[in-house]
Scaffold this active site. Structure first.
Site, short mmCIF file in Angstrom:
data_model
loop_
_atom_site.label_atom_id
_atom_site.label_comp_id
_atom_site.label_asym_id
_atom_site.label_seq_id
_atom_site.Cartn_x
_atom_site.Cartn_y
_atom_site.Cartn_z
N HIS A 1 0.84 -1.20 0.00
CA HIS A 1 0.00 0.00 0.00
C HIS A 1 0.88 1.25 0.00
CE1 HIS A 1 -3.85 2.07 0.86
NE2 HIS A 1 -3.15 2.85 1.66
N ASP B 1 0.93 5.36 0.07
CA ASP B 1 0.14 6.53 0.42
C ASP B 1 0.76 7.78 -0.17
OD1 ASP B 1 -1.99 5.54 2.20
OD2 ASP B 1 -0.31 4.82 3.40
N MET C 1 0.51 11.68 -0.74
CA MET C 1 -0.16 12.86 -0.14
C MET C 1 0.43 14.14 -0.70
SD MET C 1 -0.04 11.69 3.82
CE MET C 1 -0.51 10.03 4.33
N HIS D 1 -2.76 4.64 -3.07
CA HIS D 1 -3.84 5.42 -2.47
C HIS D 1 -3.50 6.89 -2.65
CE1 HIS D 1 -5.88 6.56 1.65
NE2 HIS D 1 -6.50 7.10 0.61
N MET E 1 -11.99 4.57 4.80
CA MET E 1 -11.02 5.15 5.72
C MET E 1 -11.54 5.01 7.15
SD MET E 1 -8.56 6.02 3.80
CE MET E 1 -7.58 6.58 5.19
C1 DX5 Z 1 -3.50 7.34 6.27
C2 DX5 Z 1 -3.05 6.32 5.28
C3 DX5 Z 1 -2.89 4.96 5.82
C4 DX5 Z 1 -1.84 4.83 6.90
C5 DX5 Z 1 -2.17 3.61 7.72
O1 DX5 Z 1 -3.67 8.53 5.61
O2 DX5 Z 1 -3.97 6.25 4.22
O3 DX5 Z 1 -2.66 4.03 4.78
O4 DX5 Z 1 -0.54 4.73 6.39
O5 DX5 Z 1 -1.32 3.55 8.80
P1 DX5 Z 1 -1.77 2.87 10.18
O6 DX5 Z 1 -2.04 1.44 9.88
O7 DX5 Z 1 -0.57 3.08 11.06
O8 DX5 Z 1 -2.99 3.61 10.66
ZN ZN Z 2 -3.73 4.60 2.76
#
Ligand code: DX5
Ligand code: ZN
Length: 218
Positions: free
Chosen positions: A35, A37, A39, A68, A139
């Site tokens: 996964h 992320d 941002m 994501h 989420m």
């Molecule tokens: C949050 C991300 C998640 C995050 C999850 O914005 O989308 O994917 O990395 O991390 P944990 O499992 O530590 O909540």
């Molecule tokens: Zn994520």
């Protein structure tokens, strides 16, 4: 549990000084997806990593890249994410004015198309598009940071979405993201999830590979 959940460790919680080793660990583990992320500091109040890092991950990872996008106007980059080797692209419902078009652009690029819902976004908003999408990312924290606490209301949302998927004969997978750990994964799967993201739970564990095994078999 008969069907094992799909486990998608989130690289956001990895040790970036040892990114290569962390990816090797995932290659050896029972993780199903990686996964990623992304941002932009606009859609969410944090900036993570982008194309050059994903390219490097692609070179080493043997697992599909579950990307994501926590960015505004994600449609601008669909082509680029395909080019650098992403297998799945999830955009936020809240970030897409023309969600249906964006979904089809992702599919035309031969990637699985996902839609993420922030904790406040009604699940019902997906009813008219659920047959068109491959994955819904529920989420269970407010996006932007790893290591946050699981919002338990997400369990009702998973169940509601599962019912919607059934009623519409959709093949969409349900993935849950944020605060997932070995204490709550059973409830999440029971509520109807197919896949979970785990950041801190995996990468801050004493033995990440064992933790992935544990999550997979709980
Ligand atoms: C949050 C991300 C998640 C995050 C999850 O914005 O989308 O994917 O990395 O991390 P944990 O499992 O530590 O909540
Ligand atoms: Zn994520």
């Amino acid at each position: 549990m008969s069907v094992k959940p799909i486990i998608a460790p989130s690289l956001l919680s990895a040790d970036f000084n040892r990114l290569g080793e962390e990816i090797e660990m995932l290659n050896h583990s029972e993780a199903d997806w990686v996964h990623l992320d992304v941002m932009d500091g606009v859609f969410v109040p944090n900036i993570s990593f982008g194309m050059p890092v994903i390219k490097a991950v692609r070179k080493l990872s043997e697992k599909p890249l579950d990307t994501h996008l926590m960015i505004v106007q994600p449609e601008r980059y669909i082509h680029t994410f395909k080019e650098i080797g992403c297998d799945m692209l999830t955009v936020h419902w809240e970030a897409c004015t023309h969600l249906h078009r964006t979904i089809y652009q992702i599919k035309e690029h031969d990637m699985l198309a996902g839609v993420a819902l922030n904790p406040h976004t009604p699940v019902a908003g997906l009813e008219d598009i659920i047959q068109d999408i491959d994955l819904v990312l529920i989420m269970s924290v407010n996006p932007g940071f790893g290591g946050q606490k699981f919002i338990t209301r997400a369990l009702h949302r998973i169940a509601e979405l599962r019912a919607m998927i059934k009623r519409n004969h959709s093949n969409a997978l349900i993935e849950v993201d944020g605060g997932v750990n070995s204490d709550n994964i059973a409830d999440i799967i029971k509520a109807g999830a197919d896949a979970v993201v785990a950041g801190n739970a995996v990468f801050k564990a004493e033995n990440p590979e064992n933790m992935i095994h544990q999550l997979k078999h709980l």
